[in-house]
Write an enzyme that holds these catalytic residues in place. Structure first.
Site, PDB file in Angstrom:
ATOM      1  N   GLY A   1      -5.455  11.602   1.587  1.00 41.20           N
ATOM      2  CA  GLY A   1      -4.351  10.864   2.176  1.00 41.20           C
ATOM      3  C   GLY A   1      -4.346   9.439   1.671  1.00 41.20           C
TER       4      GLY A   1
ATOM      5  N   GLY B   1      -0.261   7.336   6.611  1.00 44.07           N
ATOM      6  CA  GLY B   1      -0.561   6.930   7.987  1.00 44.07           C
ATOM      7  C   GLY B   1       0.588   6.174   8.631  1.00 44.07           C
TER       8      GLY B   1
ATOM      9  N   CYS C   1       0.433   2.558   7.853  1.00 44.39           N
ATOM     10  CA  CYS C   1       0.115   2.232   6.454  1.00 44.39           C
ATOM     11  C   CYS C   1       1.309   1.638   5.732  1.00 44.39           C
ATOM     12  CB  CYS C   1      -0.252   3.490   5.677  1.00 44.39           C
ATOM     13  SG  CYS C   1      -1.647   4.353   6.344  1.00 44.39           S
TER      14      CYS C   1
ATOM     15  N   GLY D   1      -4.107  11.356   8.023  1.00 42.64           N
ATOM     16  CA  GLY D   1      -2.945  10.484   8.166  1.00 42.64           C
ATOM     17  C   GLY D   1      -1.619  11.214   8.157  1.00 42.64           C
ATOM     18  N   GLY D   2      -0.649  10.598   8.833  1.00 39.42           N
ATOM     19  CA  GLY D   2       0.718  11.108   8.806  1.00 39.42           C
ATOM     20  C   GLY D   2       1.003  12.205   9.816  1.00 39.42           C
TER      21      GLY D   2
ATOM     22  N   TYR E   1      -2.399  -0.762  18.249  1.00 35.21           N
ATOM     23  CA  TYR E   1      -2.841   0.143  17.178  1.00 35.21           C
ATOM     24  C   TYR E   1      -2.577  -0.573  15.862  1.00 35.21           C
ATOM     25  CZ  TYR E   1      -3.120   4.301  14.164  1.00 35.21           C
ATOM     26  OH  TYR E   1      -3.463   5.200  13.182  1.00 35.21           O
TER      27      TYR E   1
ATOM     28  N   GLY F   1      -6.091  -1.912   7.133  1.00 36.92           N
ATOM     29  CA  GLY F   1      -5.720  -2.810   6.046  1.00 36.92           C
ATOM     30  C   GLY F   1      -4.770  -3.901   6.521  1.00 36.92           C
TER      31      GLY F   1
ATOM     32  N   ARG G   1     -12.895  -2.029   2.569  1.00 39.76           N
ATOM     33  CA  ARG G   1     -12.225  -0.733   2.454  1.00 39.76           C
ATOM     34  C   ARG G   1     -11.069  -0.798   1.464  1.00 39.76           C
ATOM     35  NH1 ARG G   1     -11.439   2.552   7.698  1.00 39.76           N
ATOM     36  NH2 ARG G   1      -9.913   4.125   7.223  1.00 39.76           N
TER      37      ARG G   1
HETATM   38  P1  XMP Z   1      -2.085   8.097  11.407  1.00 40.85           P
HETATM   39  O1  XMP Z   1      -0.813   8.569  10.779  1.00 40.85           O
HETATM   40  O2  XMP Z   1      -2.831   9.178  12.097  1.00 40.85           O
HETATM   41  O3  XMP Z   1      -2.989   7.626  10.170  1.00 40.85           O
HETATM   42  O4  XMP Z   1      -1.852   6.903  12.278  1.00 40.85           O
HETATM   43  C1  XMP Z   1      -4.312   7.228  10.316  1.00 40.85           C
HETATM   44  C2  XMP Z   1      -4.953   7.068   8.943  1.00 40.85           C
HETATM   45  O5  XMP Z   1      -4.319   6.021   8.195  1.00 40.85           O
HETATM   46  C3  XMP Z   1      -5.261   5.440   7.276  1.00 40.85           C
HETATM   47  N1  XMP Z   1      -5.225   3.993   7.466  1.00 40.85           N
HETATM   48  C4  XMP Z   1      -4.532   3.149   6.675  1.00 40.85           C
HETATM   49  N2  XMP Z   1      -3.835   3.364   5.535  1.00 40.85           N
HETATM   50  N3  XMP Z   1      -3.293   1.059   5.454  1.00 40.85           N
HETATM   51  C5  XMP Z   1      -3.228   2.297   4.918  1.00 40.85           C
HETATM   52  O6  XMP Z   1      -2.579   2.488   3.870  1.00 40.85           O
HETATM   53  C6  XMP Z   1      -3.985   0.767   6.597  1.00 40.85           C
HETATM   54  O7  XMP Z   1      -4.022  -0.365   7.055  1.00 40.85           O
HETATM   55  C7  XMP Z   1      -4.647   1.876   7.221  1.00 40.85           C
HETATM   56  N4  XMP Z   1      -5.434   1.960   8.328  1.00 40.85           N
HETATM   57  C8  XMP Z   1      -5.759   3.269   8.442  1.00 40.85           C
HETATM   58  C9  XMP Z   1      -6.610   6.034   7.605  1.00 40.85           C
HETATM   59  O8  XMP Z   1      -6.884   7.008   6.622  1.00 40.85           O
HETATM   60  C10 XMP Z   1      -6.397   6.635   8.984  1.00 40.85           C
HETATM   61  O9  XMP Z   1      -7.288   7.693   9.281  1.00 40.85           O
END
Ligand code: XMP
Length: 541
Positions: free
Chosen positions: A358, A362, A365, A399-400, A444, A448, A460
């Protein structure tokens, strides 16, 4: 019409091992022109990135009731979950409370690393100490210690209990320090003055425990009203363990639940921890720090470490995984994130057992917007699922995911899913609840996002944490509506996964992967999938 279209079955007959064979034979050849298995469907869209809402799954003849489906998944040797759901290693999603709730429901929590190393060790200890069957190595105290020392130890190691066996230097039981006297007002007293003496402490010889120690302890507590602790000793009165009534009761109840808590071989809840590929002042991988910290996590009983980065197909991540694999040959390792088969093969060859897939899907993201990279998630999952290589690996869809149907689709190509946003509104997620215009929210944020990177997650994203002002954030800070307990949220998700499996006639996750047939959905088809042309009184969730 059907009979005149002799299309070859998409699946070779030796792969079709289920009781539905006779029922689908007649229509299979016609249906398969529309509803295609992954290896026919995804290559047909090889220049188009697809995600969950772009496809739907076809139903198949079924003899499987949703409630009879099995959801267990093995992610690495010694790492088995009873449900295929993992809470994300994000600082607004997983600390010990979330990890405990996830494991009690059969899943796994990955404790984030935006905290000092020492604190992450305590968070892992909290999970591993949470529910005990027989606590084989109970925390002991000595008669010459002060009660104040015990209070400091509880505070320091974040224990949620305050009753301790008292043993002498030879390990012989000499009493029990009850939680009733572990109070600041007695801080200056020695334990010897305050303990319940040996003669009044209830014990059982370990020879009497038999094959089912929990059942034996359960019987003891029934026969001794008011007694909540049972110590296990040998013939020389050396201490060998401790049962507590609340743990025994919980475990006895769990035996009747469909999805049992995820436990290690010592019956402790399982727990994962994220680690970052941090660099030292010279820009080199900080080997010493990483190895010392992971050694500490392993000592605390961590079941898996996750090398979590935005770009897993990179030298730093590969070196970190290789170093951990060499130093901790038996410790399961998760690594990521990647979206290519080459990336999967690279991490697997470095020693990763489970690989996170992924980049940019997210809910918080912005990697795709900021960096212009990343792949729509379902295509990424398919491509990664077809990776080769010599070393065995499993895949985690990260993610997603916004609804249970997305999980069903993700599980047709992977072994488990990682959820952030879906769990961030739960009571067990870190952070306070806030009220805005009569609605309750929790914060939430992306790891990043600027705020999270300042708290430590910059590595990261390949940045140093003291230069976060100069970098472009790849995540946003947001709010999630409060969604209740993890138990409740997971019950909904699991119910959805089981329904999906029932529709496909899949009794376990391997069958789900084998049976899935996909079709692309038009924008009108997508609208049709949600409630439409009605005035909704109650939302589905
Ligand atoms: P969901 O969709 O479940 O996604 O909220 C959680 C996952 O998103 C990733 N993650 C990030 N990806 N920028 C990104 O591009 C970010 O700031 C960030 N923070 C988390 C991570 O893989 C997480 O499990």
């Amino acid at each position: 019409m059907r009979a005149c279209v002799p299309i070859r079955l998409a699946k070779r007959s030796h792969e079709r091992a289920f009781s539905d064979m006779a029922a689908i034979k007649e229509t299979d050849s016609f249906d398969s022109r529309f509803y295609k298995p992954a290896d026919a469907f995804f290559p047909a869209y090889s220049s188009l990135g697809l995600t969950f809402d772009d496809v739907t799954l076809a139903t198949l003849y079924s003899e499987i009731l949703p409630r009879d489906t099995q959801l267990d998944t093995t992610l690495a040797e010694g790492l088995r979950l009873n449900i295929p759901v993992i809470s994300s290693d994000m600082d607004t999603v997983t600390e010990s409370r979330m990890a405990i709730a996830m494991a009690l429901n059969g899943g796994l929590g990955l404790i984030h690393y935006n905290m000092p190393d020492r604190q992450q060790l305590s968070e892992v200890s909290r999970v591993k100490n949470n529910v005990h069957g027989l606590i084989q190595e109970p925390i002991k105290v000595a008669p010459e210690q002060f009660i104040g020392d015990v209070l400091a130890m509880i505070e320091d190691r974040k224990f949620s209990f305050s009753t301790f066996p008292v043993v002498d230097a030879a390990g012989t039981l000499i009493g029990l320090l009850s939680g009733h006297v572990v109070k600041p007002r007695y801080a200056k007293r020695r334990i010897a003055e305050a303990l319940t003496p040996r003669a009044q402490v209830q014990t059982i010889n370990r020879k009497e425990l038999g094959k089912d120690p929990i059942a034996r302890a359960d019987k003891f507590f029934t026969e001794h009203p008011g007694i909540h602790k049972l110590l296990v000793v040998d013939d020389k009165d050396h201490l060998h363990g401790l049962f507590t009534m609340s743990d025994v009761e919980r475990i006895t109840q769990e035996r009747n639940a469909q999805f049992k808590p995820a436990r290690d071989s010592r019956f402790r809840l399982i727990c994962g921890a994220a680690v970052s590929a941090t660099r030292n002042a010279f820009g080199e991988l900080d080997r010493e720090r990483i190895l010392t910290h992971v050694g500490g996590l392993a000592d605390r009983g961590v079941d898996v470490v996750a090398v979590s980065t935005a770009h897993g197909h990179s030298k730093g991540v590969g070196d970190t995984v290789r170093m951990l694999r060499d130093s901790f040959p038996k410790l399961p390792i998760i690594a990521g994130n990647v979206t290519t088969a080459e990336g999967v093969e690279f991490l697997a060859s470095c020693g990763a057992d489970a690989i996170k897939v992924g980049q940019g899907p997210g809910s918080i993201c912005t990697t795709r917007i900021v960096a212009g990279v990343g792949i729509p998630q379902l295509t990424a999952l398919y491509v990664c699922s077809r990776a080769g290589g010599k070393r065995k690996f499993t895949l985690l869809a990260d993610g997603g995911i916004t609804k249970s149907g997305d999980i069903v689709k993700a599980l047709t190509l992977t072994n488990a899913v990682i959820c952030g946003g879906l769990l961030a509104g739960c009571t067990e997620a870190p952070g306070e609840t806030m009220e805005i215009s009569g609605k309750l929210y929790k914060s939430y944020r992306g790891m990043g996002s600027l705020a999270a990177m300042k708290s430590g997650s910059a590595a990261r994203y390949g940045h140093s944490s003291n230069a976060t002002q100069k970098v472009a954030p790849e995540g946003v800070e947001a709010l999630k509506e409060v969604s209740g307990s993890v138990d409740r949220v997971l019950a909904q998700l699991i119910g959805g996964i089981q329904s999906g499996m029932g529709y496909l006639g899949a009794s376990n996750l391997a069958q789900l992967r084998e049976k899935a047939r996909y079709i692309r959905v038009s924008p009108a088809g997508h609208r049709e999938a949600a409630p439409h042309d009605v005035v909704e009184l109650k939302t589905a969730h």
